[in-house]
Design a protein around this motif. Sequence first.
Motif, PDB file in Angstrom:
ATOM      1  N   GLY A  25       0.952  -1.334  -0.091  1.00 57.35           N
ATOM      2  CA  GLY A  25      -0.200   0.210  -0.030  1.00 57.35           C
ATOM      3  C   GLY A  25       1.185   1.447  -0.157  1.00 57.35           C
ATOM      4  O   GLY A  25       2.635   1.833  -0.793  1.00 57.35           O
ATOM      5  N   VAL A  26      -0.063   2.312   0.465  1.00 57.19           N
ATOM      6  CA  VAL A  26       0.929   3.466   0.265  1.00 57.19           C
ATOM      7  C   VAL A  26       1.037   4.246   1.533  1.00 57.19           C
ATOM      8  O   VAL A  26      -0.151   4.147   2.303  1.00 57.19           O
ATOM      9  N   PHE A  27       2.508   4.411   1.442  1.00 60.83           N
ATOM     10  CA  PHE A  27       2.459   5.517   3.742  1.00 60.83           C
ATOM     11  C   PHE A  27       2.813   6.506   3.677  1.00 60.83           C
ATOM     12  O   PHE A  27       3.124   7.186   2.925  1.00 60.83           O
ATOM     13  N   LEU A  28       1.821   7.001   4.061  1.00 62.13           N
ATOM     14  CA  LEU A  28       1.736   8.272   4.572  1.00 62.13           C
ATOM     15  C   LEU A  28       2.241   8.792   6.107  1.00 62.13           C
ATOM     16  O   LEU A  28       1.117   8.365   6.632  1.00 62.13           O
ATOM     17  N   ASP A  29       2.672  10.036   6.613  1.00 65.68           N
ATOM     18  CA  ASP A  29       2.851  10.770   7.440  1.00 65.68           C
ATOM     19  C   ASP A  29       2.094  12.129   7.587  1.00 65.68           C
ATOM     20  O   ASP A  29       2.356  13.041   7.005  1.00 65.68           O
ATOM     21  N   GLY A  81      -4.637   7.516  -2.861  1.00 65.43           N
ATOM     22  CA  GLY A  81      -5.495   6.063  -2.675  1.00 65.43           C
ATOM     23  C   GLY A  81      -6.730   5.449  -3.862  1.00 65.43           C
ATOM     24  O   GLY A  81      -7.087   4.677  -4.024  1.00 65.43           O
ATOM     25  N   CYS A  82      -6.146   6.603  -4.428  1.00 69.73           N
ATOM     26  CA  CYS A  82      -7.640   7.166  -6.041  1.00 69.73           C
ATOM     27  C   CYS A  82      -6.775   6.210  -6.801  1.00 69.73           C
ATOM     28  O   CYS A  82      -7.411   5.864  -7.918  1.00 69.73           O
ATOM     29  N   ASP A  83      -5.849   5.581  -6.520  1.00 74.52           N
ATOM     30  CA  ASP A  83      -6.242   4.462  -7.730  1.00 74.52           C
ATOM     31  C   ASP A  83      -6.266   2.591  -7.314  1.00 74.52           C
ATOM     32  O   ASP A  83      -6.063   1.578  -7.653  1.00 74.52           O
ATOM     33  N   GLY A  84      -6.738   3.409  -6.301  1.00 75.33           N
ATOM     34  CA  GLY A  84      -7.568   1.763  -5.360  1.00 75.33           C
ATOM     35  C   GLY A  84      -6.712   1.200  -4.335  1.00 75.33           C
ATOM     36  O   GLY A  84      -7.078   0.309  -3.370  1.00 75.33           O
ATOM     37  N   ARG A  85      -4.626   1.723  -4.278  1.00 76.04           N
ATOM     38  CA  ARG A  85      -4.547   0.705  -3.120  1.00 76.04           C
ATOM     39  C   ARG A  85      -4.550   1.568  -2.044  1.00 76.04           C
ATOM     40  O   ARG A  85      -5.024   2.292  -1.620  1.00 76.04           O
ATOM     41  N   THR A  86      -4.290   0.699  -0.952  1.00 79.26           N
ATOM     42  CA  THR A  86      -4.458   0.552   0.578  1.00 79.26           C
ATOM     43  C   THR A  86      -3.624   1.877   0.713  1.00 79.26           C
ATOM     44  O   THR A  86      -2.747   1.765   0.765  1.00 79.26           O
ATOM     45  N   VAL A  87      -3.638   2.610   1.621  1.00 75.68           N
ATOM     46  CA  VAL A  87      -3.691   4.197   2.495  1.00 75.68           C
ATOM     47  C   VAL A  87      -3.446   3.762   3.526  1.00 75.68           C
ATOM     48  O   VAL A  87      -4.036   3.602   4.461  1.00 75.68           O
TER      49      VAL A  87
END
Length: 164
Positions: free
Chosen positions: A21-25, A64-70
């Motif tokens: 997924g994508v990590f954001l801080d 998350g707009c491409d469907g990946r888990t954020v």
Amino acid sequence: MGVCGTGKTTVARLVAEAVDGVFLDADDFHPPENVAHMAAGLPLNDEMRWDWLDLVAKGVIEAGCDGRTVVFACSALKHSYRDRLRQSLGVMHLAHLTGPRDLIAERMAARENHYMPIALLDSQLADLEMPGPDEAPLSCDIREAPEALCAQILNAWGLTAPQV
Ligand SMILES: Nc1ncnc2c1ncn2[C@@H]1O[C@H](COP(=O)(O)OP(=O)(O)OP(=O)(O)O)[C@@H](O)[C@H]1O
Ligand SMILES: O=C(O)[C@H](O)[C@@H](O)[C@H](O)[C@H](O)CO
């Protein structure tokens, strides 16, 4: 979620990696004034946090707009802050990293090159509003290793690594 130094960044990064997924801080979305304020030993107030929370939500939606888990690390200390995030995000699963004050202070002291002074830990604990049952929080004991907390979260939320 959780007060400073509880391991939000460390654990959220692991969870994001585990699910590809994508990590954001959320810390990366603070305006420079907020960071300067904290670095000067002054706690943020609600006014300083609303715009920041909106920027965090916007960042999460975009990521998350491409469907990946954020998976994002955010203090989200008060009910109203979490409500604000949920208003924008809809579904938001919550893991609350929690543990003894002395352990948090010890980890903050060992951390290098970070703007957050230990002096602000008590203000963070004072601001913290424990998530209620309606928020279905997962409580993560920070005395456990980051990898164990990651496994706890993956298991509780039924997340698995994508098949290749
Ligand atoms: N479960 C853990 N066991 C041992 N050390 C940990 C654990 N989680 C985090 N740490 C260490 O504690 C320190 C604080 O962790 P981290 O920066 O991830 O916390 P944070 O909640 O994101 O902090 P902040 O909100 O202040 O940025 C780091 O040095 C990290 O390596
Ligand atoms: O809501 C807040 O007061 C902030 O997000 C803080 O939690 C800091 O940014 C973070 O802890 C940095 O160490």
